[in-house]
Motif scaffolding. Structure first.
Motif, PDB file in Angstrom:
ATOM      1  N   ILE A  36     -35.927  44.759 -32.630  1.00 27.10           N
ATOM      2  CA  ILE A  36     -36.518  43.896 -31.592  1.00 27.10           C
ATOM      3  C   ILE A  36     -37.165  44.764 -30.519  1.00 27.10           C
ATOM      4  CG2 ILE A  36     -35.970  42.265 -29.733  1.00 27.10           C
ATOM      5  CD1 ILE A  36     -33.678  41.215 -31.629  1.00 27.10           C
ATOM      6  N   GLY A  37     -36.448  45.803 -30.101  1.00 27.39           N
ATOM      7  CA  GLY A  37     -36.965  46.712 -29.083  1.00 27.39           C
ATOM      8  C   GLY A  37     -38.225  47.439 -29.511  1.00 27.39           C
ATOM      9  N   ALA A  38     -38.336  47.698 -30.822  1.00 26.66           N
ATOM     10  CA  ALA A  38     -39.507  48.396 -31.354  1.00 26.66           C
ATOM     11  C   ALA A  38     -40.677  47.442 -31.601  1.00 26.66           C
ATOM     12  CB  ALA A  38     -39.144  49.113 -32.654  1.00 26.66           C
ATOM     13  N   GLY A  39     -40.451  46.141 -31.361  1.00 26.66           N
ATOM     14  CA  GLY A  39     -41.507  45.160 -31.595  1.00 26.66           C
ATOM     15  C   GLY A  39     -41.698  44.823 -33.071  1.00 26.66           C
ATOM     16  N   ALA A  40     -40.727  45.218 -33.903  1.00 24.11           N
ATOM     17  CA  ALA A  40     -40.837  44.974 -35.342  1.00 24.11           C
ATOM     18  C   ALA A  40     -40.474  43.540 -35.709  1.00 24.11           C
ATOM     19  CB  ALA A  40     -39.935  45.948 -36.109  1.00 24.11           C
ATOM     20  N   VAL A  41     -39.653  42.902 -34.868  1.00 21.67           N
ATOM     21  CA  VAL A  41     -39.255  41.523 -35.124  1.00 21.67           C
ATOM     22  C   VAL A  41     -39.187  40.760 -33.807  1.00 21.67           C
ATOM     23  CG1 VAL A  41     -37.869  42.124 -37.164  1.00 21.67           C
ATOM     24  CG2 VAL A  41     -36.762  41.951 -34.942  1.00 21.67           C
ATOM     25  N   ALA A  42     -39.239  39.447 -33.934  1.00 17.65           N
ATOM     26  CA  ALA A  42     -38.976  38.559 -32.804  1.00 17.65           C
ATOM     27  C   ALA A  42     -37.916  37.576 -33.275  1.00 17.65           C
ATOM     28  CB  ALA A  42     -40.247  37.825 -32.386  1.00 17.65           C
ATOM     29  N   VAL A  43     -37.282  36.905 -32.338  1.00 18.49           N
ATOM     30  CA  VAL A  43     -36.281  35.906 -32.684  1.00 18.49           C
ATOM     31  C   VAL A  43     -36.767  34.556 -32.189  1.00 18.49           C
ATOM     32  CG1 VAL A  43     -33.927  35.122 -32.255  1.00 18.49           C
ATOM     33  CG2 VAL A  43     -34.363  37.535 -32.695  1.00 18.49           C
ATOM     34  N   ASP A  44     -36.792  33.581 -33.122  1.00 18.74           N
ATOM     35  CA  ASP A  44     -37.203  32.219 -32.790  1.00 18.74           C
ATOM     36  C   ASP A  44     -36.010  31.314 -33.056  1.00 18.74           C
ATOM     37  OD1 ASP A  44     -38.470  29.860 -32.300  1.00 18.74           O
ATOM     38  OD2 ASP A  44     -39.739  29.894 -34.083  1.00 18.74           O
ATOM     39  N   GLY A  45     -35.363  30.870 -31.993  1.00 21.16           N
ATOM     40  CA  GLY A  45     -34.122  30.120 -32.170  1.00 21.16           C
ATOM     41  C   GLY A  45     -33.065  31.063 -32.694  1.00 21.16           C
ATOM     42  N   ASP A  46     -32.558  30.805 -33.908  1.00 17.76           N
ATOM     43  CA  ASP A  46     -31.595  31.728 -34.503  1.00 17.76           C
ATOM     44  C   ASP A  46     -32.186  32.409 -35.740  1.00 17.76           C
ATOM     45  OD1 ASP A  46     -31.618  29.599 -36.251  1.00 17.76           O
ATOM     46  OD2 ASP A  46     -29.450  29.480 -36.470  1.00 17.76           O
ATOM     47  N   CYS A  47     -33.520  32.399 -35.847  1.00 22.51           N
ATOM     48  CA  CYS A  47     -34.194  33.005 -37.000  1.00 22.51           C
ATOM     49  C   CYS A  47     -34.917  34.292 -36.616  1.00 22.51           C
ATOM     50  CB  CYS A  47     -35.190  32.027 -37.621  1.00 22.51           C
ATOM     51  SG  CYS A  47     -34.380  30.611 -38.386  1.00 22.51           S
ATOM     52  N   VAL A  49     -38.032  36.588 -37.049  1.00 23.14           N
ATOM     53  CA  VAL A  49     -39.438  36.502 -37.451  1.00 23.14           C
ATOM     54  C   VAL A  49     -40.028  37.909 -37.435  1.00 23.14           C
ATOM     55  CG1 VAL A  49     -41.683  35.495 -36.956  1.00 23.14           C
ATOM     56  CG2 VAL A  49     -39.595  34.206 -36.407  1.00 23.14           C
ATOM     57  N   PRO A  50     -40.368  38.461 -38.618  1.00 20.04           N
ATOM     58  CA  PRO A  50     -40.896  39.823 -38.661  1.00 20.04           C
ATOM     59  C   PRO A  50     -42.294  39.912 -38.056  1.00 20.04           C
ATOM     60  CG  PRO A  50     -40.163  39.073 -40.833  1.00 20.04           C
ATOM     61  CD  PRO A  50     -40.231  37.874 -39.943  1.00 20.04           C
ATOM     62  N   GLY A  51     -42.563  41.049 -37.428  1.00 19.30           N
ATOM     63  CA  GLY A  51     -43.903  41.342 -36.947  1.00 19.30           C
ATOM     64  C   GLY A  51     -44.586  42.273 -37.933  1.00 19.30           C
ATOM     65  N   ALA A  52     -45.555  43.038 -37.455  1.00 18.98           N
ATOM     66  CA  ALA A  52     -46.215  44.021 -38.312  1.00 18.98           C
ATOM     67  C   ALA A  52     -45.204  45.102 -38.685  1.00 18.98           C
ATOM     68  CB  ALA A  52     -47.395  44.634 -37.570  1.00 18.98           C
ATOM     69  N   LEU A  68     -36.243  42.755 -44.307  1.00 21.97           N
ATOM     70  CA  LEU A  68     -36.485  41.492 -43.605  1.00 21.97           C
ATOM     71  C   LEU A  68     -37.188  40.480 -44.506  1.00 21.97           C
ATOM     72  CD1 LEU A  68     -37.755  43.008 -40.257  1.00 21.97           C
ATOM     73  CD2 LEU A  68     -35.600  41.772 -40.555  1.00 21.97           C
ATOM     74  N   THR A  69     -36.839  39.215 -44.352  1.00 21.33           N
ATOM     75  CA  THR A  69     -37.522  38.134 -45.062  1.00 21.33           C
ATOM     76  C   THR A  69     -38.848  37.889 -44.352  1.00 21.33           C
ATOM     77  OG1 THR A  69     -35.404  37.142 -45.664  1.00 21.33           O
ATOM     78  CG2 THR A  69     -37.348  35.726 -45.794  1.00 21.33           C
ATOM     79  N   ARG A  70     -39.947  38.111 -45.061  1.00 22.76           N
ATOM     80  CA  ARG A  70     -41.259  38.080 -44.415  1.00 22.76           C
ATOM     81  C   ARG A  70     -42.020  36.774 -44.624  1.00 22.76           C
ATOM     82  NH1 ARG A  70     -42.773  42.263 -41.732  1.00 22.76           N
ATOM     83  NH2 ARG A  70     -41.463  44.102 -41.861  1.00 22.76           N
ATOM     84  N   GLN A  71     -41.379  35.798 -45.260  1.00 25.64           N
ATOM     85  CA  GLN A  71     -42.034  34.500 -45.446  1.00 25.64           C
ATOM     86  C   GLN A  71     -41.094  33.394 -44.974  1.00 25.64           C
ATOM     87  OE1 GLN A  71     -42.876  34.569 -49.662  1.00 25.64           O
ATOM     88  NE2 GLN A  71     -44.940  35.371 -49.334  1.00 25.64           N
ATOM     89  N   ALA A  72     -41.690  32.340 -44.435  1.00 18.35           N
ATOM     90  CA  ALA A  72     -40.887  31.190 -44.010  1.00 18.35           C
ATOM     91  C   ALA A  72     -40.267  30.524 -45.235  1.00 18.35           C
ATOM     92  CB  ALA A  72     -41.772  30.212 -43.249  1.00 18.35           C
ATOM     93  N   PRO A  73     -39.071  29.960 -45.150  1.00 19.03           N
ATOM     94  CA  PRO A  73     -38.240  29.913 -43.941  1.00 19.03           C
ATOM     95  C   PRO A  73     -37.595  31.280 -43.683  1.00 19.03           C
ATOM     96  CG  PRO A  73     -37.057  28.936 -45.784  1.00 19.03           C
ATOM     97  CD  PRO A  73     -38.434  29.268 -46.283  1.00 19.03           C
ATOM     98  N   TYR A  74     -37.636  31.708 -42.428  1.00 15.81           N
ATOM     99  CA  TYR A  74     -37.102  33.015 -42.090  1.00 15.81           C
ATOM    100  C   TYR A  74     -35.573  32.976 -42.063  1.00 15.81           C
ATOM    101  CZ  TYR A  74     -41.930  33.912 -40.852  1.00 15.81           C
ATOM    102  OH  TYR A  74     -43.288  34.052 -40.900  1.00 15.81           O
ATOM    103  N   GLU A  75     -34.995  34.154 -42.183  1.00 17.09           N
ATOM    104  CA  GLU A  75     -33.545  34.270 -42.278  1.00 17.09           C
ATOM    105  C   GLU A  75     -32.876  34.089 -40.917  1.00 17.09           C
ATOM    106  OE1 GLU A  75     -30.661  37.050 -45.010  1.00 17.09           O
ATOM    107  OE2 GLU A  75     -32.441  37.955 -44.145  1.00 17.09           O
ATOM    108  N   ARG A  76     -31.732  33.421 -40.935  1.00 20.30           N
ATOM    109  CA  ARG A  76     -30.944  33.278 -39.713  1.00 20.30           C
ATOM    110  C   ARG A  76     -30.305  34.618 -39.373  1.00 20.30           C
ATOM    111  NH1 ARG A  76     -26.611  30.615 -40.807  1.00 20.30           N
ATOM    112  NH2 ARG A  76     -26.069  30.165 -38.656  1.00 20.30           N
TER     113      ARG A  76
END
Length: 199
Positions: A36-47, A49-52, A68-76
């Protein structure tokens, strides 16, 4: 060094008895917080969401990003902690031993005592110790979850990021679930032993 490696070193350095399953879940949480700190992922609710895909110079962080699961539905978050955390403590120990960051330490005076490991005095160990001494909030929060107390009260946790707080809470919930499983197995094993023992 990453938060996960610092956490592992602190757990070894303080010779605190931490279960491998508990520490593995916390290590997975630490990796996620660093992603998260590296900007590699974001968190949406409890899921999650991978970035670049990020450029990471740490093998474990690279592996974590690749898993990381890179397609929806994203992993909790909690599901990811369980999946990523499987045998993670053993993997970190093997890696740090290979890098010369840990050395075998035999317990007791007899040479055939059970073999344990302890951190070697390296820059990595000193960095981890510095973070610990400074009561760095993320490291302290994760250590507290696995039962390593740094002497501060809950009011002093210092986590001011909602997403990081959510990850730490998910690690705590996963560990509570793990403890419930352990207790259930203990009860089942005791009942099974009593059945065989008879009246």
């Amino acid at each position: 060094m990453t938060t996960a490696k610092d956490l592992f070193i602190i757990a070894m350095d303080l010779k605190h008895s931490v279960g491998q399953g508990d520490l593995s879940l916390a290590l997975a949480g630490a990796e996620l917080i660093d992603l998260i700190g590296a900007g590699a992922v974001a968190v949406d609710g409890d899921c999650i969401v991978p970035g670049a895909p990020p450029t990471l110079d740490d093998r474990f962080m690279g592996e974590a990003a690749a898993e990381l699961t890179r397609q929806a539905p994203y992993e909790r978050i909690e599901d990811w902690l369980w999946r990523r955390g499987r045998d993670l403590t053993a993997a970190y120990q093997a890696d740090l031993e290979e890098d010369g960051e840990l050395k075998p330490q035999r317990s007791g005076r007899l040479s055939f005592g059970s073999e344990r490991v302890e951190p070697v005095d390296t820059p990595a160990r000193r960095r981890a110790a510095d973070r610990w001494e400074e009561k760095e909030p993320v490291l302290a929060a994760l250590a507290s979850v696995v039962g390593i107390d740094d002497g501060r009260s809950d009011d002093e946790a210092g986590l001011d990021d909602e997403v990081v707080t959510a990850v730490v809470a998910a690690v705590h919930d996963a560990m509570m679930e793990l403890e419930a499983v352990r207790q259930r197995r203990t009860i089942e094993n005791a009942a099974f032993a009593n059945l065989w023992r008879g009246p």
